[in-house]
Design an enzyme around this catalytic site. Structure first.
Site, PDB file in Angstrom:
ATOM      1  N   HIS A 295       0.839  -1.203  -0.159  1.00  0.00           N
ATOM      2  CA  HIS A 295       0.162   0.092   0.035  1.00  0.00           C
ATOM      3  C   HIS A 295       0.631   1.460  -0.043  1.00  0.00           C
ATOM      4  CE1 HIS A 295      -3.864   1.995   0.175  1.00  0.00           C
ATOM      5  NE2 HIS A 295      -4.617   0.915   0.578  1.00  0.00           N
TER       6      HIS A 295
ATOM      7  N   TYR B 266     -13.617   5.054  10.256  1.00  0.00           N
ATOM      8  CA  TYR B 266     -12.931   5.389   8.882  1.00  0.00           C
ATOM      9  C   TYR B 266     -13.496   4.944   7.610  1.00  0.00           C
ATOM     10  CZ  TYR B 266      -8.424   6.218   6.427  1.00  0.00           C
ATOM     11  OH  TYR B 266      -7.186   6.625   5.485  1.00  0.00           O
TER      12      TYR B 266
ATOM     13  N   SER C  68     -12.327   5.415   3.663  1.00  0.00           N
ATOM     14  CA  SER C  68     -11.302   5.929   2.979  1.00  0.00           C
ATOM     15  C   SER C  68     -12.007   6.614   1.508  1.00  0.00           C
ATOM     16  CB  SER C  68     -10.456   4.616   2.384  1.00  0.00           C
ATOM     17  OG  SER C  68      -9.884   5.053   1.201  1.00  0.00           O
TER      18      SER C  68
ATOM     19  N   THR D  94      -5.443  10.035  -0.117  1.00  0.00           N
ATOM     20  CA  THR D  94      -7.013   9.752   0.348  1.00  0.00           C
ATOM     21  C   THR D  94      -7.076  10.922   1.466  1.00  0.00           C
ATOM     22  OG1 THR D  94      -5.988   8.143   1.970  1.00  0.00           O
ATOM     23  CG2 THR D  94      -6.598   7.179  -0.048  1.00  0.00           C
TER      24      THR D  94
END
Length: 608
Positions: free
Chosen positions: A322, A436, A438, A449
């Site tokens: 990532h 959360y 994204s 993001t």
């Protein structure tokens, strides 16, 4: 360019996100700290951030801090950062054979790479008004406008070109473990593919010396050779090292290099990508998720920008690292590769592999291991097995409606899914926690993001009404509460996509304070700040014709990782958790929440 939000907007949005998580006394304390920060040290940091941003117009204010956050993290990448997206099966069932699919997807991936590098890949554009802008006429006009102005022309018709600066890292790239902070490495000159099978490493060239892709039947021949190689699995599979703590792995890698493995590691790091061929079929969706999210540890190289995984029955998926980029780049790649490999496959079940000498073309990599390395691999395997053993993955498909019905009722499909998660957690644990979602900021240069904060005073009020006070509310009142949640969530989503969230801004200010050696302001030492950033419910969504499902691990030990898809007439949800949380119960509770919300929207009376 990605805007730096106004400090007062950031503080207001931050306090709105804190409100549902705190009692009155806690909130008063947090509010006081926030306003004190806004008037004092926060203002100074903000002004410094803005001036720094103005001096670096080639990038965005979040780029440096965000890369640092990923690359300085010392936890293993697998389960903590790497995510997966699995491909839908090929519509033609006879093409879902492991060798055929591996050949076709590999060839399409190489075509994508060549198209991208030649500058012929169609730009990624978000069309707000596709009738006007997603047309041949618009494309013909815009291609003659100089690039310094073309984005403005697109902007005039509500078409937003998206940032594609991450794409080059899709290929020939890997994350190298280093003490304290890893490095991203790319070598676009390398022409070989890395193939893993049974924990053995193989490489062969897929691009010839003129820069052309190898013939599909030759790629097929080499892959067939690898699939029929009956070498045993290595006693100490190297793949496990890429699942280790990053500092531990950095020291072991240094040992590997000092032990005469430099050339072999160079082949691994510079390979176009990693193709992992698994020797078993997929049993069901849960098994599919485990396979694509982590697998057995021996047949993956988690540091590569992505592993293309293909199982015995031709099920395919991508596990990606990532730090180099976000889901949008991987998704574009996956969409193109799926379309190309299914609509224009280069080999068919009738194709015969080329008669080439694969034993010469394919090189099996041999690693020289000393006792310290063998012990390191053994320890890495033990840790990996224990972590994977403790991970639960569960999923549901809610079949009673989806996007179509929700749009008809004028509520946001994403808002309803997020409300269901809030309601489900509230029903199960009787509290509202940091959540959360994204959101891509690729509409901006070097955007990454932003966080949408789905837990709000609206979702809390709505959850309380549905879970605790059902008898006190009429169906119309419940409908109103859902609509309020939807409107507020829509606003948060729009703000985040326009770079107007608060999380990245506060993160940027915090990084700036630390880099200047300033004592960390009290605002950041508030327990409420820490709690808001301990995301117990972490969520991410995507819907694509190429993708069957996607998922990731929980981001905190006592959290849930929720991958979800809202389709036209159904909703899919994939939840990961560790033993402190019960993912199966959470999903049952999500299902019940969705059922209640849909029934209320249909005007039906519901019972607790």
């Amino acid at each position: 360019r990605l805007p730096v939000p106004k400090l007062e907007d950031t503080i207001r949005r931050y306090l709105n996100a804190q409100k549902p998580l705190l009692n009155d006394d806690q909130f008063r304390k947090t509010e006081e700290l926030a306003h004190h920060f806004e008037k004092g040290v926060g203002r100074e940091l903000h002004e410094q951030l803005v001036s720094q941003d103005n001096q670096n117009k080639h990038t965005s204010y979040i780029t440096g801090p965000w890369f640092d956050m990923y690359l300085k993290a010392r936890e293993p990448v697998v389960l903590n950062f790497n995510a997966f997206m699995s491909f839908n099966p090929d519509p033609k069932s006879e093409y879902n054979d492991q060798l055929i699919r591996a050949t076709n997807i590999t060839f399409s991936a190489l075509r994508f790479m060549k198209t991208f590098r030649a500058g012929y890949l169609e730009p990624e554009v978000f069309h707000l008004n596709p009738e006007k802008s997603d047309t041949q006429m618009f494309k013909n006009i815009i291609r003659f406008v100089p690039s310094s102005l073309s984005w403005f022309g697109a902007y005039m018709v509500n078409a937003y070109p998206l940032d594609m600066s991450q794409y080059f890292r899709l290929f020939n790239s890997t994350r190298l473990p280093k003490l304290n902070k890893d490095e991203l490495y790319t070598d676009e000159k390398a022409k070989h593919l890395l193939v893993l099978r049974k924990g053995n490493f193989y490489v062969f060239d897929v691009i010839d010396r003129d820069g052309n892709i190898l013939k599909p039947s030759e790629i097929q021949a080499h892959l067939k050779y690898i699939l029929s190689d009956n070498s045993p699995a290595p006693a100490f599979p190297l793949g496990y090292l890429s699942s280790e703590n990053r500092d531990t792995w950095a020291l072991l890698r240094k040992n590997l290099l000092d032990n005469g493995n430099e050339e072999a590691l160079q082949k691994v790091d510079s390979a176009v990508f990693c193709l992992s061929l698994d020797d078993f079929p997929v049993k069901d969706f849960v098994h599919l998720s485990h396979t694509m999210l982590h697998g057995d540890g021996a047949n993956r190289w988690y540091d590569k920008s992505f592993n293309l995984i293909i199982t015995k029955d031709g099920t395919a998926g991508i596990n990606f690292e990532h730090s180099w980029g976000d889901g949008v780049a991987v998704l574009r790649f996956q969409n193109e590769v799926f379309k190309d490999s299914t609509k224009a496959p280069t080999i068919s079940p009738e194709t015969q592999p080329a008669s080439v000498d694969s034993s010469r073309a394919v090189q099996k990599l041999d690693f020289k291991l000393n006792d310290a390395l063998k012990a390191g691999i053994t320890k890495a395997k033990q840790k990996f097995d224990a972590t994977v053993e403790s991970l639960s993955l569960n999923m549901i498909q809610f079949q009673e409606g989806g996007k179509d019905l929700l749009k008809q009722k004028k509520v946001s499909p994403d808002a309803v899914a997020q409300l269901a998660f809030q309601m489900a957690f509230f029903r199960q644990y009787n509290q509202t926690v940091a959540t959360y979602e994204s959101c891509s900021t690729a509409a901006f240069k070097h955007g990454r993001t932003e966080t949408i904060r789905p837990a709000s005073i609206h979702t809390k009020k709505c959850s309380e009404a549905f879970v605790r006070e059902l008898s006190k509310h009429s169906t119309e009142e419940l409908q109103k509460l859902i609509v309020e949640c939807s409107k507020y969530h829509g606003r948060l989503t729009k703000e985040a996509a326009m770079g107007q969230g608060f999380d990245r801004h506060l993160f940027g200010l915090r990084c700036l304070a630390l880099s200047k050696g300033i004592a960390l302001p009290d605002f950041y030492q508030d327990q409420a700040y820490a709690r808001l950033n301990h995301n117990i419910i972490s969520t991410s969504t995507l819907v694509s014709p190429a993708v069957q499902l996607g998922g990731f691990g929980p981001v905190v030990p006592d959290g849930f990782g929720v991958g979800y898809q809202v389709h036209d007439d159904w909703i899919g949800c994939n939840v990961s958790s560790y033993p402190t949380r019960n993912g199966k119960e959470f999903l049952e509770s999500i299902h019940k929440s969705l059922e209640d919300i849909f029934n209320v929207l249909k005007g039906k009376k519901i019972s607790s």
